[in-house]
Design a protein around this motif. Structure first.
Motif, PDB file in Angstrom:
ATOM      1  N   MET A  45       0.822  -1.209   0.000  1.00 39.69           N
ATOM      2  CA  MET A  45       0.000   0.000   0.000  1.00 39.69           C
ATOM      3  C   MET A  45       0.859   1.263   0.000  1.00 39.69           C
ATOM      4  SD  MET A  45      -2.853  -1.130  -0.437  1.00 39.69           S
ATOM      5  CE  MET A  45      -3.741   0.436  -0.489  1.00 39.69           C
TER       6      MET A  45
ATOM      7  N   ILE B 257      -9.282   4.857  -6.024  1.00 38.23           N
ATOM      8  CA  ILE B 257      -9.744   4.061  -7.165  1.00 38.23           C
ATOM      9  C   ILE B 257      -9.016   4.490  -8.437  1.00 38.23           C
ATOM     10  CG2 ILE B 257     -11.746   3.631  -8.663  1.00 38.23           C
ATOM     11  CD1 ILE B 257     -13.481   3.749  -6.095  1.00 38.23           C
TER      12      ILE B 257
ATOM     13  N   ARG C 241      -5.511   3.184  -8.395  1.00 37.44           N
ATOM     14  CA  ARG C 241      -5.492   1.745  -8.684  1.00 37.44           C
ATOM     15  C   ARG C 241      -5.684   1.494 -10.178  1.00 37.44           C
ATOM     16  NH1 ARG C 241      -9.984  -1.035  -5.458  1.00 37.44           N
ATOM     17  NH2 ARG C 241     -11.251  -0.217  -7.154  1.00 37.44           N
ATOM     18  N   SER C 242      -6.630   2.212 -10.796  1.00 35.67           N
ATOM     19  CA  SER C 242      -6.869   2.042 -12.234  1.00 35.67           C
ATOM     20  C   SER C 242      -5.620   2.381 -13.036  1.00 35.67           C
ATOM     21  CB  SER C 242      -8.005   2.955 -12.701  1.00 35.67           C
ATOM     22  OG  SER C 242      -9.223   2.572 -12.122  1.00 35.67           O
ATOM     23  N   LEU C 243      -5.025   3.515 -12.721  1.00 32.96           N
ATOM     24  CA  LEU C 243      -3.825   3.949 -13.443  1.00 32.96           C
ATOM     25  C   LEU C 243      -2.704   2.939 -13.268  1.00 32.96           C
ATOM     26  CD1 LEU C 243      -3.121   7.745 -12.921  1.00 32.96           C
ATOM     27  CD2 LEU C 243      -3.186   6.493 -15.065  1.00 32.96           C
TER      28      LEU C 243
ATOM     29  N   SER D 172      -2.916  -0.238 -12.507  1.00 28.92           N
ATOM     30  CA  SER D 172      -3.243  -1.498 -13.186  1.00 28.92           C
ATOM     31  C   SER D 172      -3.010  -1.388 -14.691  1.00 28.92           C
ATOM     32  CB  SER D 172      -4.696  -1.889 -12.924  1.00 28.92           C
ATOM     33  OG  SER D 172      -4.943  -2.005 -11.548  1.00 28.92           O
ATOM     34  N   ALA D 173      -3.391  -0.257 -15.261  1.00 26.77           N
ATOM     35  CA  ALA D 173      -3.237  -0.069 -16.704  1.00 26.77           C
ATOM     36  C   ALA D 173      -1.755  -0.070 -17.089  1.00 26.77           C
ATOM     37  CB  ALA D 173      -3.914   1.228 -17.134  1.00 26.77           C
TER      38      ALA D 173
ATOM     39  N   HIS E 180       0.709  -1.315 -15.296  1.00 32.57           N
ATOM     40  CA  HIS E 180       1.202  -2.665 -14.999  1.00 32.57           C
ATOM     41  C   HIS E 180       0.923  -3.617 -16.169  1.00 32.57           C
ATOM     42  CE1 HIS E 180       2.178  -6.216 -12.618  1.00 32.57           C
ATOM     43  NE2 HIS E 180       1.025  -6.742 -12.993  1.00 32.57           N
TER      44      HIS E 180
END
Lengths: 202, 202
Positions: free
Chosen positions: B129, B153, B156-158, B160-161, B163
């Protein structure tokens, strides 16, 4: 076809279906050719008369998974007649849903590594490339001035970004997200990416 | 600390470093506690006096990897004084470079699955975290009207994208991309995503 060849083809199809069920239930790590041989009723070694090796078996299962994914994406494209941007959103969400519903089979395609020094065979590479047309076609409408290479790169970037959101979102880990929330996040980010790409194009 | 405790701590540190080297060389699948025991000069079973199980060992190595990643991202943030948007681009590229330079150790963190029914311990979750602050801080500057949950959120989206782009880009597969091209794609997509998110905010 001779009777012997027919029997071999039947056994080969049984083998691939049994492998598919086994991966769906236990994951790629749970795929054991000994168990498969028992299930389809042949000797352990006879499996390798049906496929060259485990790599081929996993890729044949992957090919089936890719064809079902292709159908799911085609259905998503047909479902509405939205803008190319919204078509890309629909495809991304359909990809997410397919992954959630076929979790182990979908994971297996990405976890599987060919044995050292072996390349993915052409038929399998073609299965994979086929799918990019779903992303490529709406992108070509959105960016008519881009050439094929550039569109290919944009398609790959978009796919990779959505894939990352689905992978981490569906993992049972820190970033695990309930499916409706994940769909919403994906839709939001795909819309933002396309908006941003269009704005930068001008 | 007693001599015995000191010796145990030393041996434990040796074990974690040996595991780190072994994962870096052979990948997570190549991690064998028997080889580790031989390398640090203790009996096979004695490894489990030093860590509870292989899960803990892998997470301890992961913790070291995450701390080095944290340093790499901090250095990227310090390197310039760009806009928050360009800071996010720098962080994404630094993440990509770190993954490329620490490929097996980085992969191990995502490939590792806890044994069934075991949760990631708190100390390890905290390590993970912590890293989100690098994304969270510039996002909070860009979107001052968003609350902490919404920013979380988006972060996390950014992540994940990006990644996803790094994972598929570094895979030795169909979508394998040379590193300079991958960096450029990542920068382009992050800029577009942020542009798009800002435009949708208005």
């Amino acid at each position: 076809m001779t009777k012997a060849l027919e029997r071999r083809e039947k056994l080969r199809a049984d083998l691939i279906l049994a492998a598919e069920r086994m991966i769906a239930q236990r994951g790629l790590a749970g795929l054991k050719t000994r168990d498969l041989a028992r299930e389809i009723g042949c000797a352990n070694g006879a499996v390798y008369n049906l496929v060259a090796d485990v790599d081929e078996l996993v890729l044949r299962v992957g090919s089936r998974t890719l064809h079902r994914l292709d159908e799911a994406l085609s259905a998503a494209v047909r479902a509405g007649n939205p803008s190319p941007q919204e078509t890309l959103v629909c495809i991304a969400i359909a990809y997410c849903d397919f992954a959630a519903e076929n979790l182990e089979l979908w994971r297996a395609m990405f976890e599987h590594r060919m044995e050292a020094d072996k390349d993915v065979p052409d038929w399998s590479a073609k299965d994979q490339m086929q799918l990019f047309r779903h992303i490529y076609v709406p992108l070509a409408t959105l960016f008519p001035e881009r050439g094929a290479d550039e569109l290919g790169i944009t398609a790959r970037s978009l796919f990779s970004a959505v894939h990352g959101m689905v992978v981490l979102g569906l993992e049972q880990r820190l970033v695990a997200v309930p499916l409706p929330a994940l769909r919403k996040e994906i839709a939001g980010l795909v819309r933002a990416m396309i908006d941003g790409l269009i704005a930068r194009e001008r």
